[in-house]
Design a protein around this motif. Structure first.
Motif, PDB file in Angstrom:
ATOM      1  N   HIS A  88       0.853  -1.193   0.000  1.00  0.00           N
ATOM      2  CA  HIS A  88       0.000   0.000   0.000  1.00  0.00           C
ATOM      3  C   HIS A  88       0.888   1.242   0.000  1.00  0.00           C
ATOM      4  O   HIS A  88       1.942   1.271   0.646  1.00  0.00           O
ATOM      5  N   LEU A 104      -1.922   7.809   8.824  1.00  0.00           N
ATOM      6  CA  LEU A 104      -2.002   6.407   9.254  1.00  0.00           C
ATOM      7  C   LEU A 104      -3.446   6.005   9.535  1.00  0.00           C
ATOM      8  O   LEU A 104      -3.857   4.871   9.236  1.00  0.00           O
ATOM      9  N   ARG A 105      -4.221   6.924  10.085  1.00  0.00           N
ATOM     10  CA  ARG A 105      -5.626   6.635  10.355  1.00  0.00           C
ATOM     11  C   ARG A 105      -6.376   6.417   9.035  1.00  0.00           C
ATOM     12  O   ARG A 105      -7.182   5.480   8.917  1.00  0.00           O
ATOM     13  N   ARG A 132      -5.473   2.969   7.690  1.00  0.00           N
ATOM     14  CA  ARG A 132      -6.165   1.876   8.406  1.00  0.00           C
ATOM     15  C   ARG A 132      -7.621   1.791   7.981  1.00  0.00           C
ATOM     16  O   ARG A 132      -8.150   0.699   7.753  1.00  0.00           O
ATOM     17  N   GLU A 133      -8.276   2.933   7.884  1.00  0.00           N
ATOM     18  CA  GLU A 133      -9.681   2.937   7.501  1.00  0.00           C
ATOM     19  C   GLU A 133      -9.884   2.431   6.078  1.00  0.00           C
ATOM     20  O   GLU A 133     -10.957   1.935   5.736  1.00  0.00           O
ATOM     21  N   GLY A 160      -8.230  -0.045   4.910  1.00  0.00           N
ATOM     22  CA  GLY A 160      -7.865  -1.448   4.909  1.00  0.00           C
ATOM     23  C   GLY A 160      -6.422  -1.704   4.561  1.00  0.00           C
ATOM     24  O   GLY A 160      -6.045  -2.845   4.268  1.00  0.00           O
ATOM     25  N   GLY A 182      -2.386  -1.982   5.332  1.00  0.00           N
ATOM     26  CA  GLY A 182      -1.472  -2.269   6.430  1.00  0.00           C
ATOM     27  C   GLY A 182      -0.386  -1.217   6.463  1.00  0.00           C
ATOM     28  O   GLY A 182      -0.644  -0.021   6.300  1.00  0.00           O
ATOM     29  N   GLU A 183       0.853  -1.652   6.626  1.00  0.00           N
ATOM     30  CA  GLU A 183       1.959  -0.706   6.606  1.00  0.00           C
ATOM     31  C   GLU A 183       2.099  -0.090   5.218  1.00  0.00           C
ATOM     32  O   GLU A 183       1.904  -0.761   4.207  1.00  0.00           O
TER      33      GLU A 183
END
Length: 385
Positions: A95, A136-137, A140-141, A143, A145-146
């Motif tokens: 990602h 980062l939020r 995550r939202e 989907g 990862g790092e």
């Protein structure tokens, strides 16, 4: 004095590639084909690569075991059996993030390995740690990862050797602090590039410059800038300063620019404030984009075209790119009508034949270019160079 011709020397024939090297080359070729042409069957890969059927079978198995490709569907009338399987790149393999950093805003897009957008978010400005947390939020939202790779597009000079955003007069310090915070916080490759260069990448791959090898992009927005692409390659200059056209000395500004102030340069003719003032002088009180789109009248457009032609003439006289792209919010607002006027003025100023085109990408070109750059950088690592 005549030109010096280098002496001809014999070159030894290259040694045959080792089996492992040949496999790596074939793997990269297949991955590039899957990137450019979308999902393909083994038969289609064989036809496009020229490899034997057993070599393609081995290639597909290697890439699948490495987690780089997978079966994404079936093709053909029967849609069954090994020959019908469609193979595609595993988009979730990594990602990425693309950031467009302006003087008063930061926009981020989270994408998969293929560059498909998964989420877009506005990040807080002025507090780098808060911006990183918001990024980062958003990841995550979405989907993700790092983050594997992050590309930041920002105004200002970027050192080609160091990849660092230089301290530039008029830009807030939090720009550099944001890049440092990203590198300090994320286990990702974080690259920074001048925003105009990223816009040129977008035009080269997806925009109006797809059919030319050389062009100069003039970014027309709050400020002015240029990106230089010659023979298919972006040219940054020795210090990263290629394209700082806002500092170009031109007639009609009432002064000269300095090392720390572009107020006497081309910026004073073509920046948003200057364009707004020119529209006011022609009796138009609306936004600059509306004025450039034609709302301020023919006389205004002719006057603006004359200004833009001055900067374009200086660029074409030195570089002879053959094509100038009017980009940024104002370039997009002006469209083909403004481009045609600039072309006519330019033809009267220089004997160098130059086509003038208007962008169709506008402001989002920076984010688009950052997405493309992030995708290419990540694939370079994951696909083996």
């Amino acid at each position: 004095m005549g030109a010096v011709t280098p002496a001809l020397t014999s070159t030894p024939a290259p040694s045959p590639a080792s089996p492992s090297t040949a496999r790596a080359i074939n793997d990269r070729l297949a991955l590039r084909l899957l990137q450019e042409a979308g999902p393909l069957t083994a038969t289609q890969l064989k036809a496009r690569t020229g490899l034997s059927r057993p070599s393609v079978a081995d290639l597909v198995e290697r890439l699948a075991e490495a987690g780089l490709i997978e079966v994404v569907g079936e093709s053909g009338e029967q849609r069954r059996g090994p020959n019908a399987r469609l193979y595609g790149i595993v988009a979730r393999r990594a990602h990425l993030a693309a950031l467009d950093v302006r003087t008063d805003s930061v926009t981020a897009v989270i994408t998969d390995l293929l560059g498909h957008p998964l989420a877009e978010a506005a990040l807080p400005v002025g507090a780098p740690e808060d911006a990183v947390a918001a990024l980062l939020r958003a990841a995550r939202e979405a989907g993700a990862g790092e983050l594997h790779t992050v590309v930041v597009g920002a105004p200002g000079l970027v050192g080609p050797a160091t990849g660092e955003l230089r301290d530039t007069e008029g830009l807030p310090a939090w720009h550099r602090d944001l890049v440092a915070a990203l590198r300090r916080t994320l286990p990702a490759v974080v690259a920074v590039e001048n925003e105009t260069n990223l816009a040129a990448l977008a035009e080269q791959r997806l925009g109006v410059a797809r059919d030319v090898d050389s062009f100069v992009l003039l970014w027309l927005g709050a400020g002015v800038g240029a990106a230089v692409v010659l023979d298919g390659r972006l040219r940054r200059g020795a210090s990263g300063g290629a394209g700082e056209i806002g500092f170009l000395p031109v007639p009609g500004t009432g002064g000269l620019p300095s090392a720390t102030d572009c107020g006497g340069g081309f910026h004073a003719l073509a920046g948003r404030e200057a364009v707004t003032a020119l529209a006011r002088a022609h009796g138009f009180a609306g936004p600059a984009e509306e004025a450039v789109a034609g709302a301020a009248g023919e006389a205004f457009l002719e006057a603006l075209a004359g200004r833009l032609a001055l900067g374009a003439a200086a660029v074409t006289a030195v570089l002879d790119p053959g094509c100038v792209v009017l980009a940024g919010e104002l370039g997009r607002a002006g469209g083909p009508a403004l481009a045609a006027r600039v072309a006519a003025r330019l033809a009267a100023l220089t004997p160098v034949p130059t086509e003038v085109r208007a962008t169709t990408l506008g402001g989002p070109a920076v984010l688009t270019g950052a997405r493309l750059a992030a995708r290419e950088a990540a694939q370079e690592v994951l696909f083996g160079g």
